[in-house]
Write an enzyme that holds these catalytic residues in place. Sequence first.
Site, PDB file in Angstrom:
ATOM      1  N   HIS A   1       0.820  -1.232   0.000  1.00 21.77           N
ATOM      2  CA  HIS A   1       0.000   0.000   0.000  1.00 21.77           C
ATOM      3  C   HIS A   1       0.849   1.276   0.000  1.00 21.77           C
ATOM      4  CE1 HIS A   1      -0.276  -0.364   4.713  1.00 21.77           C
ATOM      5  NE2 HIS A   1       0.744   0.393   4.390  1.00 21.77           N
TER       6      HIS A   1
ATOM      7  N   HIS B   1      -3.921   4.006   9.304  1.00 22.53           N
ATOM      8  CA  HIS B   1      -2.664   4.481   9.900  1.00 22.53           C
ATOM      9  C   HIS B   1      -2.923   5.613  10.889  1.00 22.53           C
ATOM     10  CE1 HIS B   1      -1.390   2.385   6.232  1.00 22.53           C
ATOM     11  NE2 HIS B   1      -0.186   2.278   6.747  1.00 22.53           N
TER      12      HIS B   1
ATOM     13  N   HIS C   1       9.667  -3.411   5.104  1.00 23.83           N
ATOM     14  CA  HIS C   1      10.035  -1.999   5.215  1.00 23.83           C
ATOM     15  C   HIS C   1      10.038  -1.552   6.670  1.00 23.83           C
ATOM     16  CE1 HIS C   1       5.611  -1.698   4.933  1.00 23.83           C
ATOM     17  NE2 HIS C   1       5.612  -0.404   5.147  1.00 23.83           N
TER      18      HIS C   1
ATOM     19  N   GLU D   1       3.012  -5.586   8.707  1.00 22.09           N
ATOM     20  CA  GLU D   1       1.776  -5.478   7.916  1.00 22.09           C
ATOM     21  C   GLU D   1       1.482  -6.787   7.164  1.00 22.09           C
ATOM     22  OE1 GLU D   1       1.964  -0.646   7.077  1.00 22.09           O
ATOM     23  OE2 GLU D   1       2.570  -2.011   5.496  1.00 22.09           O
TER      24      GLU D   1
HETATM   25  C1  DHB Z   1       5.490   4.021   3.134  1.00 25.00           C
HETATM   26  C2  DHB Z   1       5.051   2.725   3.326  1.00 25.00           C
HETATM   27  C3  DHB Z   1       3.972   2.460   4.142  1.00 25.00           C
HETATM   28  O1  DHB Z   1       3.500   1.201   4.398  1.00 25.00           O
HETATM   29  C4  DHB Z   1       3.289   3.493   4.754  1.00 25.00           C
HETATM   30  O2  DHB Z   1       2.197   3.193   5.482  1.00 25.00           O
HETATM   31  C5  DHB Z   1       3.727   4.793   4.579  1.00 25.00           C
HETATM   32  C6  DHB Z   1       4.827   5.061   3.770  1.00 25.00           C
HETATM   33  C7  DHB Z   1       6.645   4.306   2.221  1.00 25.00           C
HETATM   34  O3  DHB Z   1       7.352   3.397   1.816  1.00 25.00           O
HETATM   35  O4  DHB Z   1       6.852   5.495   1.889  1.00 25.00           O
HETATM   36 FE    FE Z   2       1.741   1.170   5.988  1.00 23.27          FE
END
Ligand code: DHB
Ligand code: FE
Length: 280
Positions: free
Chosen positions: A12, A59, A193, A240
């Site tokens: 996402h 979020h 991430h 996630e």
């Molecule tokens: C990013 C990834 C995410 O899952 C999120 O919620 C906000 C930002 C990103 O990689 O920029």
């Molecule tokens: Fe996210």
Amino acid sequence: MAKIVGGIGCSHVPPVGIASDKGQTTDGYWSPLFEAIPPARKWILDQKPDVMIVVFNDHATSLSFKMVPTFAIGVAPYYENADEGYGPRPIPHYEGDDQLAWHIAESCILDGFDLTIVNELDLDHGFSVPMTVMFGEVEKWPVKVIPICVNVIQYPPPTAERCFHLGQAIRRAVEEYDEDLRVMIAGTGGMSHQLQGERAGVINTEFDIKYLDNLSGNNIENMKKPHLEYIRESGTEGIELVMWQVMRGALDERVKETFRKYHVASSNTAFGVICLENDN
Ligand code: DHB
Ligand code: FE
């Protein structure tokens, strides 16, 4: 009767939505990702879905930190895009299948899954970006939606295994619904991430590819992994990926992979899309 006709796993990453909204999908940075997606979109439309259940996380946009339900279900007939600080995305609002959503809420709660009932919910990038990836730029979404919200933003989130079992309960609910609806389910977020802290920037391709392989192979490995392992291996926001287990739990034990795209990096994130169908 209603039935589940496919599952999708989908990241996402917010800038993917922005790139789509600003017509930047053919730009050098974005084109390798966007050029790969059309076969996934075709496969999804070929399944002729009436409803998309989207398992996502808010979020702290609409639910806020005032209240963090572990699992919640939207039962509204209509959803707006949330304003995350720079205005709502210029994409259509969503029509909810409120009747099926109420049925799933009732069935799951009586089945032991105490979902929080949400009557009104503006949907943030956790929802809208996967919708863009799955359907592209549209004037109207071709499906009704049911948002299922999972807490992955404040400790403790539900385990991957609990998420898988929620998927099984959702499937039971869908299959006892007395209308011939074709229902798809998307598990969203991920892949590896980490957006803050000392390890900001974590991307673990080996972990991600194994996770994708396991979805149609040894998914028990994904399902049994504890939080700490998800976070250690795939970063704090890699947690996630437990949401993909709700999708996986709603499918048969044996599934066939019909599409996969894995792309590093998209913003700070390893971007993944996978399509799965029951293999029986
Ligand atoms: C990013 C990834 C995410 O899952 C999120 O919620 C906000 C930002 C990103 O990689 O920029
Ligand atoms: Fe996210």
